[in-house]
Design an enzyme around this catalytic site. Structure first.
Site, mmCIF file in Angstrom:
data_model
loop_
_atom_site.group_PDB
_atom_site.id
_atom_site.type_symbol
_atom_site.label_atom_id
_atom_site.label_comp_id
_atom_site.label_asym_id
_atom_site.label_seq_id
_atom_site.Cartn_x
_atom_site.Cartn_y
_atom_site.Cartn_z
ATOM 1 N N CYS A 2 0.949 -1.154 0.101
ATOM 2 C CA CYS A 2 -0.183 0.108 0.101
ATOM 3 C C CYS A 2 0.872 1.090 -0.008
ATOM 4 C CB CYS A 2 -0.951 -0.022 1.266
ATOM 5 S SG CYS A 2 -1.812 -1.530 1.220
ATOM 6 N N ASP A 102 -3.110 -9.313 7.466
ATOM 7 C CA ASP A 102 -1.846 -9.574 8.484
ATOM 8 C C ASP A 102 -1.308 -8.185 9.258
ATOM 9 O OD1 ASP A 102 -1.171 -8.580 5.685
ATOM 10 O OD2 ASP A 102 0.612 -8.070 6.319
ATOM 11 N N ILE A 297 13.305 -10.421 -18.087
ATOM 12 C CA ILE A 297 13.818 -9.356 -19.215
ATOM 13 C C ILE A 297 14.992 -9.675 -20.137
ATOM 14 C CG2 ILE A 297 15.089 -6.882 -19.204
ATOM 15 C CD1 ILE A 297 13.804 -6.462 -16.574
#
Length: 655
Positions: A2, A102, A297
């Site tokens: 977040c 959590d 990549i």
């Protein structure tokens, strides 16, 4: 995963502060597009905000999280692993939880242990916790600095955020690039605990900061709760065999990978051609008992491309591999500018742009989470600079001719990267000589870059900086107690980890470019339980002869193809601009936009005349080592100018 942002003030909040918090959260909505929450206690001068990327507990778990009587409030960026164990213990003792996230265990542990609760947290996190009874805020950052957390303190109001851009959205925070920080940015190595911006600093890894109100001012105190504590030379446990060390590393690495596969959404893996990410894929496949989605990549230059080795690993694990093929037009232009905006610092190589594009592909494939291999080199002595210091200062029992042979092998295998990650000549600085007894090889190429960079600053910037020595500034932030009576390899790993791990690997090589596309990366090696085992491994089992990360190789030998098990460390870098005409053409477009005389005069950071001379010298240069160094500096110059334009001159909410 977040984003968090907010304010804590000795003065009551005004109604417009709620709008300010909304603006702050808007700048970091890429960190959490799945939800937004806020809590304002105007009378107590408190505003806490959160943007949510839902990975565990998809249906509840909105933040801020409060206990029953709202005496505690919490916003978390990150993951706490092993949280189910703590939930079970707490529920057995009569505690109740408001959600299945959590994050809530932080409140439970704080109530039980007080400020010692941080020692029970495992994972990657940065969070803010408000204690209403004490009227104080706690800011905590994980042990390695995997998740970012910055703040600005005016003395009366503290403004904080997961990213600097959230802090700059507050109207009372000055928008100015620090001139001292600019010099650090140009030489690649930032001073720990700082940002590129004036008076905006970071909570340092492994630290807790407590903010209280006293006599009309905010009082802050900070304590270190964890550090990379290598044993002193005469205190190592010599009773453990090589097999014991290998087994302990294997055990803790498997445990760490299993924890990082915990999610309510699919989890993939980043996969390059190195043993770090390959071992993660192998262990994750074994833990899940099914093929794993792997993301790789590929570059358009065979000398830098590792995709063919990654494919061999992918095939051996029957992974579902997604390969992204990157060319010049991908690594420069708008993607370069967007990467700078997200990273909020300069970078020496367009690998950061490549990682930004990779995280974008991950989200396009429907994944929010990957497990990655960052941290293995820091724990097990993987970088060429570490080997060089081992050969020069850590082989007391070896004959001079054997040291010279090993040094020759190292120099030959790393010719491609001289001027960037290895200096061609040995350099010394008194601050590091006093601190370590030698100048670590990892900082030497950036000392050479500094000599090129400092004259390019404008006269005004140089006058403001005065006689400031950035190398001395870096050394001053490193705890000398953690280096006393340690092996030379320990010193090299420790000093690098305090500077480059947080400021580079975990920034424009990790969190900032991954979260730019709302994608959480979980570096399994940077689990402090694994780190504490790794630090007990003797230096000669980390670098054994010419083999770096020997103990790790042995620990994961069973999941690696032979070519990887035997392969020497190869630096993961994108091809520099000078390596092809198409890259030169694309970088010239950025030069024309950001390094023209008018742009330089607006930023007041760089000298138009001396920068023009540098660019002329760069275009005429034919020496590959000199060009590699100038390429790194050119990237930093461009990034610095982009920072000025997008954050100071014409601030943007998104690039």
């Amino acid at each position: 995963m977040c984003g968090i942002a907010g304010m804590f003030s000795v003065k009551p909040m005004h109604p417009e502060d709620g709008y300010t918090l909304s603006r702050m959260l808007k700048t970091i909505e890429h960190r959490g597009p799945d939800g937004e929450g806020s809590y304002v206690d105007a009378g107590r001068g408190l505003a806490m905000g959160h943007t949510r990327l839902s990975i565990i507990d998809l249906n509840t778990g909105e933040q801020p999280i409060h206990n029953k009587d709202k005496s505690l409030s919490l916003t978390v960026n990150g993951e706490f692993y092993d949280f189910k164990k703590y939930r079970s213990h707490a529920m057995a003792e009569g505690d109740r939880f408001s959600c299945k996230s959590d994050s809530e265990i932080a409140l439970t542990l704080y109530r039980k242990y007080g400020k010692a609760f941080v020692e029970h947290l495992r994972g990657e996190f940065a969070f803010a916790l408000y204690d209403r009874e004490k009227d104080e805020m706690l800011f905590v950052r994980d042990r390695f600095g995997i998740r970012p957390l910055f703040y600005y303190n005016s003395g009366e109001t503290l403004v904080y955020g997961s990213e600097v851009k959230a802090i700059l959205a507050h109207p009372d925070v000055p928008k100015r690039l620090s001139r001292k920080a600019a010099l650090h940015q140009l030489m690649q190595t930032i001073k720990p605990g700082t940002s590129a911006f004036e008076d905006i600093v970071a909570v340092e890894p492994g630290h807790m900061m407590v903010v209280r109100k006293r006599n009309g001012k905010l009082e802050t105190s900070t304590r270190k709760y964890w550090d990379m504590n290598f044993p002193e030379v005469d205190a190592r446990d010599d009773m453990m065999s090589e097999e014991d060390h290998v087994e302990k590393v294997r055990e803790k690495l498997i445990e760490s990978v299993i924890f990082r596969l915990e999610a309510d959404v699919p989890v993939g893996c980043y996969l390059s051609g190195g043993i770090d990410s390959c071992s993660i894929l192998g262990l994750a496949t074994g833990a899940m008992q099914s093929p794993v989605k792997a993301f790789t990549i590929s570059f358009d230059d065979d000398k830098y491309d590792e995709a063919h080795i990654a494919k061999e690993m992918s095939d051996s694990m029957q992974a579902d591999q997604e390969q992204i093929n990157l060319k010049a037009e991908d690594l420069y232009g708008d993607n370069f500018i967007k990467t700078v905006w997200h990273a909020e610092r300069t970078f020496y190589n367009t690998l950061g742009v490549a990682k930004y594009l990779m995280s974008k592909r991950v989200r396009e494939c429907g994944y929010k989470t990957v497990v990655t291999g960052e941290g293995a080199d820091e724990l097990f002595g993987g970088y060429p600079a570490f080997k060089r210091d081992m050969f020069l200062y850590g082989l007391d029992s070896e004959r001079p001719e054997e040291r010279a042979r090993l040094q020759g092998l190292l120099d030959e295998s790393n010719k491609l990267f001289k001027g960037a990650i290895l200096a061609e000549n040995q350099l010394k600085h008194s601050a590091f000589e006093e601190l370590c007894g030698f100048t670590p090889s990892w900082i030497q190429p950036w000392m050479a870059t500094l000599e090129l960079a400092k004259p390019l600053l404008s006269d005004e910037a140089q006058e403001e900086i005065g006689d400031y020595d950035p190398i001395e500034g870096i050394a001053s932030k490193i705890d000398p107690k953690m280096l006393m009576n340690r092996h030379a390899l320990d010193k090299a790993q420790y000093t690098w980890s305090k500077c480059q791990l947080e400021g580079q690997i975990l920034n424009w090589g990790g969190d900032r470019v991954d979260m730019a596309n709302s994608m959480e990366s979980r570096p399994a090696f940077l689990d402090h339980h694994l780190a504490e085992v790794a630090m007990q491994v003797p230096a000669n089992l980390r670098v054994k002869g010419n083999i770096e990360k020997w103990v790790l190789r042995e620990a994961v030998k069973g999941v690696l193809p032979e070519v990887l098990y035997k392969r020497e460390k190869f630096a993961f870098m994108a091809p520099p601009a000078h390596t092809s005409p198409d890259k030169q053409a694309k970088v010239n477009e950025l030069i024309e936009r950001f390094l023209n005389p008018d742009a330089l005069r607006r930023s007041e950071l760089l000298s138009p005349k001396r920068t023009a001379q540098f660019l002329e010298d760069y275009r005429k240069d034919k020496d590959p080592i000199s060009l590699t160094r100038k390429d790194t500096l050119l990237n930093h110059l461009l990034c610095l100018q982009i920072l000025s334009e997008t954050f100071v001159e014409n601030p943007v909410v998104s690039p």
